[in-house]
Design a protein around this motif. Sequence first.
Motif, PDB file in Angstrom:
ATOM      1  N   ASN A 478       0.461  -5.904   7.259  1.00  0.00           N
ATOM      2  CA  ASN A 478       0.791  -5.703   6.120  1.00  0.00           C
ATOM      3  C   ASN A 478       0.077  -5.872   4.860  1.00  0.00           C
ATOM      4  OD1 ASN A 478       3.207  -4.480   7.049  1.00  0.00           O
ATOM      5  ND2 ASN A 478       4.371  -6.087   6.835  1.00  0.00           N
ATOM      6  N   TYR A 479      -1.150  -6.984   5.133  1.00  0.00           N
ATOM      7  CA  TYR A 479      -2.057  -7.106   4.188  1.00  0.00           C
ATOM      8  C   TYR A 479      -3.120  -6.353   3.938  1.00  0.00           C
ATOM      9  CZ  TYR A 479      -0.124 -11.649   5.373  1.00  0.00           C
ATOM     10  OH  TYR A 479       0.721 -12.854   5.554  1.00  0.00           O
ATOM     11  N   LEU A 480      -3.082  -5.200   4.355  1.00  0.00           N
ATOM     12  CA  LEU A 480      -3.948  -3.953   3.893  1.00  0.00           C
ATOM     13  C   LEU A 480      -3.505  -3.502   2.734  1.00  0.00           C
ATOM     14  CD1 LEU A 480      -4.452  -1.865   7.384  1.00  0.00           C
ATOM     15  CD2 LEU A 480      -6.344  -2.805   5.671  1.00  0.00           C
ATOM     16  N   ARG A 481      -4.386  -2.959   1.881  1.00  0.00           N
ATOM     17  CA  ARG A 481      -4.229  -2.528   0.643  1.00  0.00           C
ATOM     18  C   ARG A 481      -3.883  -0.984   0.751  1.00  0.00           C
ATOM     19  NH1 ARG A 481      -9.364  -5.390  -2.737  1.00  0.00           N
ATOM     20  NH2 ARG A 481      -8.399  -7.271  -2.151  1.00  0.00           N
ATOM     21  N   ASP A 482      -3.033  -0.705  -0.404  1.00  0.00           N
ATOM     22  CA  ASP A 482      -2.480   0.641   0.045  1.00  0.00           C
ATOM     23  C   ASP A 482      -3.518   1.611  -0.343  1.00  0.00           C
ATOM     24  OD1 ASP A 482       0.036  -0.328  -0.347  1.00  0.00           O
ATOM     25  OD2 ASP A 482       0.299  -0.245  -2.438  1.00  0.00           O
ATOM     26  N   ASP A 483      -4.589   1.605  -0.961  1.00  0.00           N
ATOM     27  CA  ASP A 483      -5.680   2.741  -0.904  1.00  0.00           C
ATOM     28  C   ASP A 483      -6.340   2.881   0.482  1.00  0.00           C
ATOM     29  OD1 ASP A 483      -6.997   0.276  -0.871  1.00  0.00           O
ATOM     30  OD2 ASP A 483      -8.358   0.573  -2.516  1.00  0.00           O
ATOM     31  N   THR A 484      -6.141   2.054   1.203  1.00  0.00           N
ATOM     32  CA  THR A 484      -6.773   1.906   2.543  1.00  0.00           C
ATOM     33  C   THR A 484      -5.939   3.171   3.480  1.00  0.00           C
ATOM     34  OG1 THR A 484      -7.442  -0.086   2.702  1.00  0.00           O
ATOM     35  CG2 THR A 484      -7.482   0.768   4.677  1.00  0.00           C
ATOM     36  N   VAL A 485      -4.648   3.073   3.301  1.00  0.00           N
ATOM     37  CA  VAL A 485      -4.000   3.933   3.928  1.00  0.00           C
ATOM     38  C   VAL A 485      -4.200   5.604   3.539  1.00  0.00           C
ATOM     39  CG1 VAL A 485      -1.345   4.911   4.439  1.00  0.00           C
ATOM     40  CG2 VAL A 485      -1.886   2.536   4.203  1.00  0.00           C
ATOM     41  N   SER A 486      -4.225   5.861   2.310  1.00  0.00           N
ATOM     42  CA  SER A 486      -4.691   7.144   1.926  1.00  0.00           C
ATOM     43  C   SER A 486      -5.983   7.703   2.079  1.00  0.00           C
ATOM     44  CB  SER A 486      -4.592   7.314   0.319  1.00  0.00           C
ATOM     45  OG  SER A 486      -5.306   6.243  -0.319  1.00  0.00           O
ATOM     46  N   SER A 487      -7.170   6.555   2.122  1.00  0.00           N
ATOM     47  CA  SER A 487      -8.270   6.887   2.522  1.00  0.00           C
ATOM     48  C   SER A 487      -8.452   7.265   4.056  1.00  0.00           C
ATOM     49  CB  SER A 487      -9.046   5.779   2.171  1.00  0.00           C
ATOM     50  OG  SER A 487      -9.131   5.431   0.733  1.00  0.00           O
ATOM     51  N   THR A 488      -7.804   6.569   4.785  1.00  0.00           N
ATOM     52  CA  THR A 488      -7.756   6.860   6.231  1.00  0.00           C
ATOM     53  C   THR A 488      -7.075   7.971   6.639  1.00  0.00           C
ATOM     54  OG1 THR A 488      -7.567   4.464   6.677  1.00  0.00           O
ATOM     55  CG2 THR A 488      -7.044   5.746   8.540  1.00  0.00           C
ATOM     56  N   ILE A 489      -6.077   8.469   5.961  1.00  0.00           N
ATOM     57  CA  ILE A 489      -5.478   9.742   6.048  1.00  0.00           C
ATOM     58  C   ILE A 489      -6.472  10.848   5.641  1.00  0.00           C
ATOM     59  CG2 ILE A 489      -3.580  11.346   5.094  1.00  0.00           C
ATOM     60  CD1 ILE A 489      -1.763   8.906   5.189  1.00  0.00           C
ATOM     61  N   GLN A 490      -7.200  10.720   4.529  1.00  0.00           N
ATOM     62  CA  GLN A 490      -8.269  11.654   4.074  1.00  0.00           C
ATOM     63  C   GLN A 490      -9.433  11.840   5.295  1.00  0.00           C
ATOM     64  OE1 GLN A 490     -11.549  11.489   2.996  1.00  0.00           O
ATOM     65  NE2 GLN A 490     -11.747  13.507   2.700  1.00  0.00           N
ATOM     66  N   ILE A 491      -9.727  10.827   5.859  1.00  0.00           N
ATOM     67  CA  ILE A 491     -10.751  10.948   6.842  1.00  0.00           C
ATOM     68  C   ILE A 491     -10.274  11.537   8.148  1.00  0.00           C
ATOM     69  CG2 ILE A 491     -12.183   9.364   8.446  1.00  0.00           C
ATOM     70  CD1 ILE A 491     -12.443   7.406   6.063  1.00  0.00           C
TER      71      ILE A 491
END
Length: 886
Positions: A478-491
């Motif tokens: 849970n320490y991952l930042r929110d922008d990492t989720v959206s960026s990974t989905i885009q990739i």
Amino acid sequence: MAYPMYEVDWSVLPPEQNRRFNPAFNIATIKQVVNEAIERVAPVSVRMPTPTRLRDLIRQIRAARTAAEERSVVNKECAYIRSTFREEDSVWRCRNIAKLLYIHMLGYPAHFGQLECLKLIASPRFTDKRVGYLGAMLLLDERQDVHLLITNCLKNDLNSNTQFVVGLALCTLGAIASPEMARDLASEVERLIKSPNAYIKKKAALCAFRIIRRVPDLMEMFLPATRSLLTEKNHGVLITGVTLITEMCENSPDTLNHFKKIVPNLVRILKNLILAGYSPEHDVSGVSDPFLQVKILRLLRILGKNDAEASEAMNDILAQVATNTETSKNVGNTILYETVLSIMDIKSESSLRVLAINILGRFLLNNDKNIRYVALNTLLRTVHVDTSAVQRHRTTILECLKDPDVSIRRRAMELSFALVNGQNIRSMMKELLTFLERSDPEFKAHCSSAMVLAAERYAPSNKWHLDTLFRVFLKAGNYLRDDTVSSTIQIVSSAPMERQAYASMRLWTALERSAISGDATEKQPLVQVAAWTIGEYGDLLVSEASNAISMVDEDGFDDFTRPSEEYVIDIYQKLLWSTQLSITTKEYLLLSLAKLSTRFTTQPSQDKIRVIIDTFGSHIHIELQQRGVELSQLYRQHAHLRPALLERMPALEAPGPAGRDDDQEPPSSPTSLPASPTRPLPDQDALLDLIIGSDSLTNGDVEHQPTQAAPTNNNTSSNDILDLLSGLDLSSPAPAPAVSVANNNAAPPAPASLLLDGLFTAHQSEQIAQELPSVVALDKNGLRITLDVQRAAGGDAALTMRASNSTASTLTDFLFQAAVPRTFRLDMMSPSATVLPPQGEITQVLKVNNPTRSALRLRIRVSYNVDGNPVLEQAEVNNFPADLFN
């Protein structure tokens, strides 16, 4: 008046009774002698009560068991001291002031003793003056009126015949001098610097140092006398002279140029210190006067910065110090540390820089934690100077990640990211993943974000990139930042179908394990990415064709078993029924489950999904309830629309600028970036309506932000945009007046967009057809901005902005903005950094689309801060190649 007939008799008297006539033997002295005699011979009933000695007061205060008892002792003593101050000729004034200073140091009020300090300063006795001046330094400041009364006493004592009295006055002047007092007494200090007495000379030099720091305008007065200090043989005078010159050079560029002539003198002094034999007077652990050596090295560093001639003169002596200094003692390590800093700051030879970095590498092996921390901190500051030399110590730096000291681990982590490149990305990521797994929570967010950015920048293959992202999701939780989720989905959405199937299988394995083990609550970013991916590509997950896709990851592990549709739904149900998952995660899961209804083919799966969705129609949370009701309607009234509404999404575009939780930036990773500013409401001006409402008023392809209420004064943004566009001809006969603007207004884009730079670059590299000559856009005050022009297919052009800094200062908050006429479209990619160090470079890609094939004209604005001062530069560039778009 003298008494020669009694000369013999007087000479045999004891010293305390041998009181010959002298000017200081005045009425006050006679009274003091009489009082002392009375104390010796008078009976106890006649004597004045003897005050408590300082040591006895300290014992009483330390013996106090409570704060109230301590206050009682202090208040009682302060009352007695006040009563003795009422006496004009108190014999014990010196002792009472000493006790009052101790009380002041404990934090109790002692301002009532200020005037008594002045009386002690005016006393002819040295012991009284010493305590009086000490009290003045502790009790007086510029806010006190008594401060003005001490100037005349200082002037008198600066002219005293006793060197110790002069020293007291110089120390006090340096400690409490106000600007007015400094100007009044600067000439006296300048005279004392020329004194033949070494004791007075070094005290005067230190006093001048404090005066210059207080009033820089007085620096010129001390220049003639300062250079002579370096010719002294006394080490005390030498060290104070070097300190004074260092302060002058740091405060004035003109003075710095003036003192560059003394570099040979400093080199000679330092060489004598190194080659000199054993000197008991200056020896510290076998090193000759390390304090003077450190001061000289620091001054050489200032004089040689950005000066090739001065650097050449000190290269040899720095090499001698680096090779001849003993490293077994902390004293030698101190000198080596200053030597390394000097080598890195001046224009030294490459071999000398390698030697300096090797010294820091040896520091990393030291058992002293402070030395290891200093080495890591220095390597972090100098890694941009010679990265290849630092790479040789990569193994030692990675070992520091296991150090029990939290400060060392933090510096080692930041330095490790600075060393990541395309050649060592695989080995570095393995070590950093191990560190991420066992690191403290305070490191996980920063480390995981930096790892995601480094993996995107240097990924050797797409499969390795996905595997690394999934491992980061597993270990960071849970320490991952929110922008990492959206960026990974885009990739994932932009990857080929084989990679999408591979991602769904990998994420399913992780999701299944988390659901069974019950730790999904600790890995909610992973659950969100897995839910989105499985919802989009669930048919590839359960399809028989998935057996043909290699599930062997980069480490050679293959642990995938193709699940059944019912089993996937059971895992979803288990997660949706969990009370620990956040509402956001359940929203991901619910929508993913609805999408699986169009991916799965069996009727039992369809019925089971519908039952789960219907249960959310009465959920306590309004958002989940609304989603449940709307999705249930797709099974009833609008069943014919469900396959079309829930079909697979197209490849997502690059996400726009997003805010970061904090503004710290690891020196190795891409810059941490703040949120983009809110777009203001349209103004009444038609041109501004189009500019502010334009979709291209961003750094590239970004999501549209919702319009918010305009601030009270919304003309600032409009004026800034008009200033940026002023001078461009916007009168082209286009059917609709539109202006395309791209900027980095007040902030560069967020790391989420940085994750996509590699994807854009990969596509652009195939389109670039020809590289054209570079164009100089701005060259002013040491800042040079060039535009590398490249022609692309389809009528586009790519401009690579390169900003270089040839000054000695670091440019912070660097911001590059650009505007084009309305017939063009301009998209700006992420800048490489916002901090431009000396001799450093910042790059940024600009993509220009020109449907009309007209000549390109560009208006740029550059803003940055240098030494705390904001700078704004504007320029117009219209000398691009004429055939750029042909």
